[in-house]
Design an enzyme around this catalytic site. Structure first.
Site, short mmCIF file in Angstrom:
data_model
loop_
_atom_site.label_atom_id
_atom_site.label_comp_id
_atom_site.label_asym_id
_atom_site.label_seq_id
_atom_site.Cartn_x
_atom_site.Cartn_y
_atom_site.Cartn_z
N ASP A 284 24.36 56.01 24.26
CA ASP A 284 23.07 55.35 24.09
C ASP A 284 22.21 55.70 25.31
O ASP A 284 22.67 56.34 26.26
CB ASP A 284 23.23 53.83 23.89
CG ASP A 284 22.01 53.24 23.16
OD1 ASP A 284 20.98 53.93 23.06
OD2 ASP A 284 22.09 52.09 22.68
C1 BGC Z 1 18.82 51.96 21.62
C2 BGC Z 1 19.28 52.86 20.50
C3 BGC Z 1 18.29 53.95 20.25
C4 BGC Z 1 18.02 54.71 21.54
C5 BGC Z 1 17.07 55.86 21.38
C6 BGC Z 1 18.35 52.74 22.83
O1 BGC Z 1 17.73 51.93 23.75
O2 BGC Z 1 19.83 51.07 21.97
O3 BGC Z 1 19.49 52.10 19.35
O4 BGC Z 1 18.74 54.80 19.24
O5 BGC Z 1 17.50 53.81 22.49
O6 BGC Z 1 15.78 55.43 21.16
#
Ligand code: BGC
Length: 759
Positions: A284
């Site tokens: 993530d």
């Molecule tokens: C979130 C994810 C997301 C990623 C990219 C993160 O902060 O937890 O769900 O896909 O950002 O935007």
């Protein structure tokens, strides 16, 4: 028969041989390419950047992206929106980098792409798996037409704590329903063939247990037993893997004390060895770097730990890019580990067909045809209407007559900026249809609809600032609250019925939007109380990204339609339901608590040794002094304009052995005045087990349409599969003995009957 069977086996073996041949071909290609790659270029493939332009959900936005692409230091990008921009970045990679390796282009395609559908929690309330799969299929068609080849979806985290803002992004509290939806979403995105130009890679997230954060506070610690994990939280991720998801995203939280992104048990032993996952794992947003704060060491150490654990791609944090070479020299990681990760990224690109044609997804003609097309808007309207949950409807307050004089009141009644809901990064709220517009469209004019804002979403300017990070969601009116109230009450007094559209701003849920209270903001409640005093029928349309506490509302409103954040066509869909063009059929997929103190409230809990009988307080029983145990609205609950009667359950046999099956049947009759749909739900309880088993667990459901007066027999075939669970040794077993079956229209109001699983 013999002939049919043998040709089937010939077909099967040819097919397997073909698959193997395809795999062999891929391996030859990828190995050949990797032979030409330097170590730096291999590490470069593990680097996922965002050049800005999208929504940055962490502190960092990537720097020097163009130079890095040219130097072969980037495997993929996200947050680049638009076919032309993606083409430009891809050109840079395939024209200017030494080995011309194309890039992956990802995005948070969560509930639709540019055509924005209801938030995932809302979609789950349709209990319509085919419809949900279609929503992903349409999103994939639209997103790929705009250059994307990777969706950071589905989010399948089980969530039982409505304080957690990201409950909006998942499918609620149930592992069975959550698994059905997880599989359907993957199928919708990938459609069984990644190489087509209208399919993209799914990315199941957030692996794992992200929805179980302590206190519902985002990014917080998670701690849970393996038995609970396996039985209650892991099934939807596994279902996505079984459905063939091409990628998995690791979560921010710890599991057994080790952050998921660096957790070898999770990413290798469970995901790859136990579940057989062959695709790519991405972190993530900066979750590698965040392991420093978790106290796992410096950037080099946490990066090495993540690669060791089985992580392939590092999102934004560049820990892999900047430290893996050193770790290799210091023997903290092996070349094989770097190469395995690189291979998986290259395989993903190969499967997408990017080596054949890096611009496979860049077709301006397709973009102009597909994006925001009329059929997608129609689907958005249909999906929204099917996602709404009717929580109350006293004396048939709904549906309304199109000729009624309606006072349409509330801060969300004529609002565009909050309709799309959280995580609509590519949606444009300008295209949203507010409720006022929807009602006017339906009534063919505005003569009988008087609108007044009545209140702000919140009067609290400090709070509003926190919510308005991506633009104004809480718009504080220049008029005083008193002036707005007076205008609303005057409108209400002149009407036949009040429709009050209240609730949460879209950014009151979603990432980093946890709340410690679950009420409608106080000033909106004050408005509702003033409206109630007019004595006019009060219909509430409540928008939100999470379950709310609705005691006053339930006691005082004549009808409550819970619409969640319903996406861009919400206004038209609300009109469809309020005027009875569509008879609501949504059922809750999360329990609605009576107060925050009850949280977590979920239907499939274990029994205690001192269970409370009913909702009456009993000393030395498991209960509260000041609130009942039951939720205000249980899992599976939702009304229709019509009513349904359930017969007693009939069983095909009173016992079965583990190789056999039993059919449970009920007759459901539409006893009301409207045609309508009902979600017939099957629950099972294992009465005696080697571990404590939940009091009731969803094991099947069927959504049936019945004309008024019509009856249908609904049959559920129960096999051993539905009786299995993970025991204390984490073995997936069923245990002979007594079981109980429950069938009904929600998890509380059910018929039941027992049966025996024979030894
Ligand atoms: C979130 C994810 C997301 C990623 C990219 C993160 O902060 O937890 O769900 O896909 O950002 O935007």
């Amino acid at each position: 028969m013999k002939k049919i069977l043998s040709s089937f086996f010939i077909f099967l073996s040819l097919n397997l041989a073909a698959q193997t041949a395809a795999e062999v071909k891929m391996n030859v290609f990828v190995s050949g390419l990797m032979k030409k790659m330097t170590l730096e270029e291999k590490i470069g493939q593990l680097n996922l950047l965002t050049p800005g332009g999208g929504i940055a959900t962490g502190a960092v936005v990537s720097k020097d992206v163009e130079a890095k692409i040219t130097n072969g230091q980037v495997g993929g990008l996200f947050g680049v929106i638009g076919e032309a921009k993606i083409r430009q970045a891809q050109e840079l990679a395939v024209n200017n980098s030494r080995l011309k390796i194309p890039l992956l282009f990802g995005s948070d395609v969560i509930h639709g792409y540019k055509t924005t559908f209801p938030i995932p929690l809302a979609l789950s309330c349709s209990w319509d798996i085919a419809m949900i799969e279609r929503s992903a299929r349409i999103a994939a068609t639209e997103a790929t037409a705009d250059g994307l080849n990777w969706a950071f979806s589905p989010m399948v985290d089980i969530a039982r704590d409505p304080r957690w803002g990201r409950i909006a992004e998942g499918s609620g509290e149930d592992p069975y329903l959550g698994s059905q939806i997880a599989g359907a979403m993957v199928k919708g995105y990938q459609n069984g063939d990644l190489s087509k130009n209208n399919t993209l890679m799914a990315c199941v997230k957030h692996f794992a247990l992200y929805g179980a954060a302590d206190g519902g506070r985002d990014y917080n610690t998670v701690d849970m037993s393996r038995v609970k994990m396996y039985n209650e939280y892991l099934p939807p991720y596994k279902a996505a893997v079984d459905a063939g998801t091409a990628s998995v995203m690791s979560s921010f939280n710890v599991i057994d004390g080790i952050p998921a992104t660096g957790n070898k048990w999770l990413l290798t032993d469970l995901l790859r060895k136990e579940w057989g996952f062959k695709g790519m794992v991405v972190s993530d947003y900066t979750s590698v770097n965040e392991m420093i704060h978790h106290g796992m060491g410096d950037l080099q150490q946490v990066s090495a730990m993540s690669l060791n654990a089985g992580l392939d791609m590092d999102m934004v944090g560049e820990g892999f890019l900047t430290t893996l070479k050193k770790s290799l020299q210091e023997k903290k990681v092996t070349l094989k580990q770097v190469e395995d990760a690189c291979r998986r990224v290259l395989e993903a690109k190969y499967k997408l067909g990017l080596f054949d044609d890096p611009f496979r997804y860049c077709d301006a003609g397709r973009a102009s045809k597909e994006i925001l097309s009329a059929d997608k808007k129609a689907a958005a309207r249909e999906f929204a209407a099917h996602s709404f949950v009717l929580l109350k409807n006293n004396n048939q307050a709904l549906p309304l007559k199109k000729t009624a004089n309606i006072a349409l009141i509330g801060p969300l009644a004529n609002d565009k900026s909050n309709m799309l809901g959280t995580w609509a990064v590519s949606g444009n709220s300008e295209f949203a249809v507010p409720v006022l517009e929807g009602l006017k469209n339906a009534t063919g004019g505005d003569a009988n609809i008087v609108y007044a804002k009545g209140a702000n979403i919140s009067d609290d300017t400090v709070f509003a600032k926190k919510i308005n990070v991506f633009g104004t969601r809480i718009d504080i009116d220049k008029r005083s609250p008193g002036e707005m109230f007076d205008e609303a009450v005057a409108a209400a007094n002149k009407s036949d019925v009040i429709v009050a559209v209240v609730g949460e701003a879209s950014e009151m849920s979603g990432e980093s939007s946890s709340r410690s209270t679950l009420d409608i903001p106080e000033n909106q409640l004050t408005l509702l109380k003033a409206l109630k005093k007019t004595g006019k029928p009060l219909v509430l349309v409540i928008m939100s990204g999470r379950p709310l506490v609705l005691n006053w509302e339930n006691e005082n409103a004549d009808a409550i339609l819970f619409t969640w954040h319903g996406g861009q066509e919400i206004g038209n869909a609300v009109a469809d339901v309020l005027f009875g063009v569509y008879n609501p059929s949504g059922k809750l997929t999360t329990s609605f608590p009576r107060n925050v103190g009850q949280v977590p409230t979920y239907y499939n809990h274990l029994n205690t040794g001192r269970p409370n009988a009913g909702d009456i307080f009993q000393k030395f029983r498991s209960n509260y002094l000041d609130v009942e145990n039951s939720p205000l609205f249980p899992f599976g609950y939702g009304l229709s304009y019509t009513s349904f009667r359930y017969s007693d359950i009939k069983l095909s046999s009173a016992s079965m052995n583990s190789g056999g099956s039993i059919t449970a049947s009920v007759t459901v009759t539409n006893t009301g005045n409207y045609d309508g749909e009902e979600v017939v739900q099957l629950y099972i309880r294992d009465m005696v087990g080697s571990i404590t088993r939940p009091v009731i667990e969803l094991k099947g459901f069927q959504k049936v349409f019945l004309r008024k007066g019509e009856s249908v027999e609904v049959n559920f075939k129960i096999t051993n599969y539905f009786l299995k669970f993970y025991n204390n040794d984490l073995k997936y077993v069923s245990e002979p003995g007594d079981f109980k079956i429950f069938i009904g229209g929600n998890s509380r109001d059910v018929k039941d009957i027992g049966f025996l699983l024979l030894k």
